[in-house]
Design an enzyme around this catalytic site. Structure first.
Site, PDB file in Angstrom:
ATOM      1  N   ARG A  59       7.419   4.556  -3.219  1.00 10.33           N
ATOM      2  CA  ARG A  59       7.086   3.358  -2.428  1.00 10.33           C
ATOM      3  C   ARG A  59       6.108   2.461  -3.176  1.00 10.33           C
ATOM      4  O   ARG A  59       6.220   1.233  -3.130  1.00 10.33           O
ATOM      5  CB  ARG A  59       6.541   3.773  -1.051  1.00 10.33           C
ATOM      6  CG  ARG A  59       6.425   2.605  -0.093  1.00 10.33           C
ATOM      7  CD  ARG A  59       6.108   3.037   1.318  1.00 10.33           C
ATOM      8  NE  ARG A  59       4.806   3.681   1.432  1.00 10.33           N
ATOM      9  CZ  ARG A  59       4.338   4.235   2.534  1.00 10.33           C
ATOM     10  NH1 ARG A  59       5.089   4.237   3.636  1.00 10.33           N
ATOM     11  NH2 ARG A  59       3.156   4.791   2.566  1.00 10.33           N
ATOM     12  N   LYS A  70       3.746  -2.568   0.748  1.00 10.95           N
ATOM     13  CA  LYS A  70       2.452  -2.053   1.198  1.00 10.95           C
ATOM     14  C   LYS A  70       1.375  -2.702   0.337  1.00 10.95           C
ATOM     15  O   LYS A  70       0.911  -2.146  -0.656  1.00 10.95           O
ATOM     16  CB  LYS A  70       2.441  -0.517   1.089  1.00 10.95           C
ATOM     17  CG  LYS A  70       1.395   0.100   1.993  1.00 10.95           C
ATOM     18  CD  LYS A  70       1.640   1.564   2.195  1.00 10.95           C
ATOM     19  CE  LYS A  70       0.420   2.263   2.738  1.00 10.95           C
ATOM     20  NZ  LYS A  70      -0.099   1.729   3.993  1.00 10.95           N
TER      21      LYS A  70
HETATM   22  N1  PMP Z   1       2.939   1.102   9.280  1.00 13.82           N
HETATM   23  C1  PMP Z   1       1.881   0.569   8.659  1.00 13.82           C
HETATM   24  C2  PMP Z   1       1.609  -0.885   8.798  1.00 13.82           C
HETATM   25  C3  PMP Z   1       1.024   1.385   7.898  1.00 13.82           C
HETATM   26  O1  PMP Z   1      -0.034   0.864   7.274  1.00 13.82           O
HETATM   27  C4  PMP Z   1       1.286   2.770   7.820  1.00 13.82           C
HETATM   28  C5  PMP Z   1       0.353   3.687   7.075  1.00 13.82           C
HETATM   29  N2  PMP Z   1       0.563   3.656   5.703  1.00 13.82           N
HETATM   30  C6  PMP Z   1       2.419   3.277   8.474  1.00 13.82           C
HETATM   31  C7  PMP Z   1       3.222   2.410   9.194  1.00 13.82           C
HETATM   32  C8  PMP Z   1       2.782   4.737   8.385  1.00 13.82           C
HETATM   33  O2  PMP Z   1       3.316   5.012   7.110  1.00 13.82           O
HETATM   34  P1  PMP Z   1       3.116   6.419   6.396  1.00 13.82           P
HETATM   35  O3  PMP Z   1       3.726   7.458   7.281  1.00 13.82           O
HETATM   36  O4  PMP Z   1       3.832   6.282   5.099  1.00 13.82           O
HETATM   37  O5  PMP Z   1       1.649   6.611   6.232  1.00 13.82           O
END
Ligand code: PMP
Length: 290
Positions: free
Chosen positions: A52, A151
């Site tokens: 990612r 991200k």
């Molecule tokens: N949505 C957003 C906006 C986030 O910042 C996160 C945390 N990284 C998530 C969802 C959850 O993603 P993950 O399970 O990869 O942490």
């Protein structure tokens, strides 16, 4: 105890871990990052997080100055240097030092830093009693303007919704997209259980392609639970049998109510609890050894 931080190829004491005021990560939020968990001496889902990270970097034409292998080694070494066996890694790639203009190509070298530390979790009561959610008035940013799949270091859209949650006396808020469908929460993905089936908004609705989201979908399939990704409305959420959030820091958090409407029994649902147990087992037993 002072932490050792990985910064551009070296482990340095926390007091020396500084970036320039001319770094475009700071000036413009121009950069990408990952939040990664460490359980029982292993880094959980590191390859998926690196996938990612590189995809986010590719989308913003950011040249990550380290290979996957180098980043893996740096994450492991940073954990080891801090004696971390359970905690949280923040891996950040900024655009690097440039001038005051926006042009990212005038920043010759991206900067990489890694913080490996303990984690601030939601209070235990949240996992026992469930979270009270609100729907934020702040819309999730339109993918045509900035893809929520990136991200990036610019979290202002999420922060505005988080402010609404805190002002309403809670910690998380549901964000809708410009069409009115549910996208995700400010730092977590959202799931519902309806008639024994698991549903979560599609990434195209403006949800981050969450690593925990993917793990939970896989665990549900292994348990024989059908999983789908339809567009969901607030009505779908408030009339669901169960609702929970997923995220690296949060893991799986039951939702007790949304905008004052009690969800199901108002207590963590049966499938939510089953998935939480399966998730914790997986987290304790898999990952990249430090
Ligand atoms: N949505 C957003 C906006 C986030 O910042 C996160 C945390 N990284 C998530 C969802 C959850 O993603 P993950 O399970 O990869 O942490």
């Amino acid at each position: 105890m002072a932490l050792k931080i990985f910064l551009d190829g070296k482990l340095v004491p926390e007091s020396e871990a500084k970036v320039s005021v001319f770094d475009h990560g700071l000036l413009y939020g121009d950069g990408v990052f990952e939040g990664i968990r460490v359980y029982n001496g292993r880094i959980f889902k590191l390859p998926e997080h690196l996938d990612r990270l590189f995809a986010s970097a590719q989308a913003i034409m950011l040249n990550v100055p380290m290979s996957r292998e180098e980043l893996t080694k740096a994450c492991r070494e940073t954990c080891a240097a801090n004696g971390l066996r359970d905690g949280y890694i923040r891996l950040v790639v900024t655009r690097g030092v440039g001038y005051l203009g926006l042009n990212p190509f005038k920043c010759p070298k991206a900067s990489v830093f890694i913080i490996a530390s303990t984690i601030e979790l939601y209070p235990e009561a949240v996992y026992r009693d469930g979270l009270k959610l609100i729907t934020a008035a702040t819309q999730r940013i339109n993918p045509a303007a900035l893809s929520p799949s990136i991200k990036s270091l610019n979290y202002l859209n999420n922060i505005l919704a988080k402010i609404e949650a805190v002002n309403a006396g809670t910690v998380e808020a549901i964000m809708l997209n410009s069409e009115g469908y549910v996208a995700e929460c400010t730092g977590d993905n959202i799931f519902i259980v309806r008639g024994g089936k698991l549903e979560t908004p599609p990434v195209s609705a403006g949800a981050l392609n969450g690593i925990t989201r993917a793990v939970v979908m896989e665990l549900a399939k292994q348990l024989g639970v059908p999983v789908s990704e339809p567009n969901l409305t607030r009505y779908d959420l408030t009339t669901a049998d169960e609702c929970f959030l997923t995220g690296t820091a949060a893991e799986i958090v039951p939702v007790a109510s949304i905008d004052g409407r009690v969800i199901g029994s108002g207590k963590p649902g049966a499938l939510t609890l089953k998935l939480t147990e399966a998730f914790r087992k997986l987290a304790q037993t898999t990952g990249t050894a430090i």
